[in-house]
Design an enzyme around this catalytic site. Sequence first.
Site, PDB file in Angstrom:
ATOM      1  N   PHE A  38       0.862  -1.189   0.000  1.00  0.00           N
ATOM      2  CA  PHE A  38       0.000   0.000   0.000  1.00  0.00           C
ATOM      3  C   PHE A  38       0.895   1.234   0.000  1.00  0.00           C
ATOM      4  O   PHE A  38       1.780   1.361   0.831  1.00  0.00           O
ATOM      5  CB  PHE A  38      -0.914   0.041   1.224  1.00  0.00           C
ATOM      6  CG  PHE A  38      -1.809   1.252   1.220  1.00  0.00           C
ATOM      7  CD1 PHE A  38      -2.980   1.277   0.469  1.00  0.00           C
ATOM      8  CD2 PHE A  38      -1.458   2.399   1.932  1.00  0.00           C
ATOM      9  CE1 PHE A  38      -3.791   2.408   0.430  1.00  0.00           C
ATOM     10  CE2 PHE A  38      -2.272   3.532   1.900  1.00  0.00           C
ATOM     11  CZ  PHE A  38      -3.440   3.530   1.148  1.00  0.00           C
ATOM     12  N   ASP A  73       9.205   2.673   1.582  1.00  0.00           N
ATOM     13  CA  ASP A  73       8.028   3.425   2.019  1.00  0.00           C
ATOM     14  C   ASP A  73       7.948   3.262   3.537  1.00  0.00           C
ATOM     15  O   ASP A  73       7.466   2.255   4.042  1.00  0.00           O
ATOM     16  CB  ASP A  73       6.766   2.893   1.331  1.00  0.00           C
ATOM     17  CG  ASP A  73       5.520   3.686   1.725  1.00  0.00           C
ATOM     18  OD1 ASP A  73       5.578   4.417   2.741  1.00  0.00           O
ATOM     19  OD2 ASP A  73       4.499   3.570   1.020  1.00  0.00           O
ATOM     20  N   LYS A 105       3.020   9.991   8.005  1.00  0.00           N
ATOM     21  CA  LYS A 105       2.202   9.743   9.212  1.00  0.00           C
ATOM     22  C   LYS A 105       2.772  10.287  10.538  1.00  0.00           C
ATOM     23  O   LYS A 105       2.318  11.301  11.027  1.00  0.00           O
ATOM     24  CB  LYS A 105       1.892   8.261   9.323  1.00  0.00           C
ATOM     25  CG  LYS A 105       0.931   7.790   8.217  1.00  0.00           C
ATOM     26  CD  LYS A 105       0.329   6.444   8.513  1.00  0.00           C
ATOM     27  CE  LYS A 105      -0.834   6.134   7.601  1.00  0.00           C
ATOM     28  NZ  LYS A 105      -0.497   5.455   6.340  1.00  0.00           N
TER      29      LYS A 105
HETATM   30  C1  LIG Z   1      -0.745   5.680   4.936  1.00  0.00           C
HETATM   31  C2  LIG Z   1       0.272   5.217   3.994  1.00  0.00           C
HETATM   32  C3  LIG Z   1       0.511   5.884   2.777  1.00  0.00           C
HETATM   33  C4  LIG Z   1      -0.346   7.036   2.308  1.00  0.00           C
HETATM   34  O1  LIG Z   1      -0.287   8.123   3.181  1.00  0.00           O
HETATM   35  P1  LIG Z   1      -1.390   9.305   3.031  1.00  0.00           P
HETATM   36  O2  LIG Z   1      -0.905  10.345   3.992  1.00  0.00           O
HETATM   37  O3  LIG Z   1      -2.705   8.720   3.399  1.00  0.00           O
HETATM   38  O4  LIG Z   1      -1.341   9.770   1.631  1.00  0.00           O
HETATM   39  C5  LIG Z   1       1.540   5.441   1.974  1.00  0.00           C
HETATM   40  N1  LIG Z   1       2.292   4.393   2.338  1.00  0.00           N
HETATM   41  C6  LIG Z   1       2.107   3.724   3.495  1.00  0.00           C
HETATM   42  C7  LIG Z   1       3.005   2.582   3.835  1.00  0.00           C
HETATM   43  C8  LIG Z   1       1.084   4.108   4.349  1.00  0.00           C
HETATM   44  O5  LIG Z   1       0.883   3.430   5.487  1.00  0.00           O
END
Ligand SMILES: *Cc1c(COP(=O)(O)O)cnc(C)c1O
Length: 392
Positions: A128, A213, A242
Amino acid sequence: MSALMNTYARANIDIVRGEGCWLYDQDGRDYLDLAAGVAVNTLGHGDPRLVQALKTQADILWHASNLYRLPAQEALATKLTDATFADRVFFANSGAEAVEAAIKTARRWQGAKGRPERYRVLTFGNAFHGRTLATISATDQMKVREGFTPLYDAFDTTPFNDIEGAARAITPQTAAILVEPIQGEGGLTPATPGFLAGLRALCDQHDLLLILDEVQTGIGRTGHLFAHELYGVRPDIIAVAKGLGGGFPIGACLATEDAASGMTPGSHGSTYGGNPLACAVASAVLDAVLAPGFLETVRERAALVDALLQRLLRRHSDLFVRAQGHGLMRGLQVRASARDVVAHLRDFGVMTVAAGADVVRLLPPLTISELEIAEAEARLLRAAEAWLPIAA
Ligand SMILES: *Cc1c(COP(=O)(O)O)cnc(C)c1O
């Protein structure tokens, strides 16, 4: 009827206030917050240091744009590069934008090396990376793609934790590998150490960039500032968001000098990116997380949470299958729909988050106390005892 677009299956409660690890609804009911706004509220709710940082910056400067140097932004970038492998930072406002910046940075790097045909990014099953069109193209999960095809054909997907599969999926068009050290939304699956180390080796062998990520795993969540430190694997680029703002929106793409070398003036931008209010709050978050002893305490609390989960698994094997994850990023696989279990736990005063179909995520504020962990256990036990399988 709500005036909001119907994009979220929201619980039927109004959250009106937060303090530390606690949330309160319109009726004054308290909830122990083991969701932390999906790994966002690093220091819990209303931390006085963050409130003060925001108020102080609010009196100085809110916004002036990236037409000028902004001291709050320079200061945060320096804190991030001093604490990590990175030499350069691009600021955005969210996780998806941080991932986009990372992908663009990798493509420019290949282009600047005279290899513009290398534009594809290798991604993994159940990953994701966000909800923009490019980041859903990087995600092979049907639930985020449905209704948005055709997507952007610049990603190749191969199974997570399968290094031979990854090696086979690399082509002369591959620019970079993009991977979560621990899959968050996908079900809290950690990369095996050999997998991440193997991806690093593949990148070195084929002149690719390794993009991690760390949007969910970053900023102390695993008991280390970033999850790649836990694995001992050096990335070229990471996406962060986050936990960085502790609840104030900010994202960042961190890169080595070399990996960032294609990003020249005019190549990328964001009007709000590096907004002074966001940077002031994020600086205060980093100061707290990097203070001596903070991450050690996170690891101690994580050991308590781990012990709690092991007891829960033993007592309620009827409901819980297994626990996984690192630090204060834990997943509990359940013998039911994760969404149903999350709703049930909420009725017992505990906030959690579903991950995939059958995993319940525990992502408490990193500041959760021993007493609060004990209270979490009491509430989780009461909830587990009262669980009646819907199918039975
Ligand atoms: C939450 C998340 C995203 C997206 O972040 P947003 O601030 O909602 O755009 C991307 N990668 C990972 C691993 C995430 O947990």
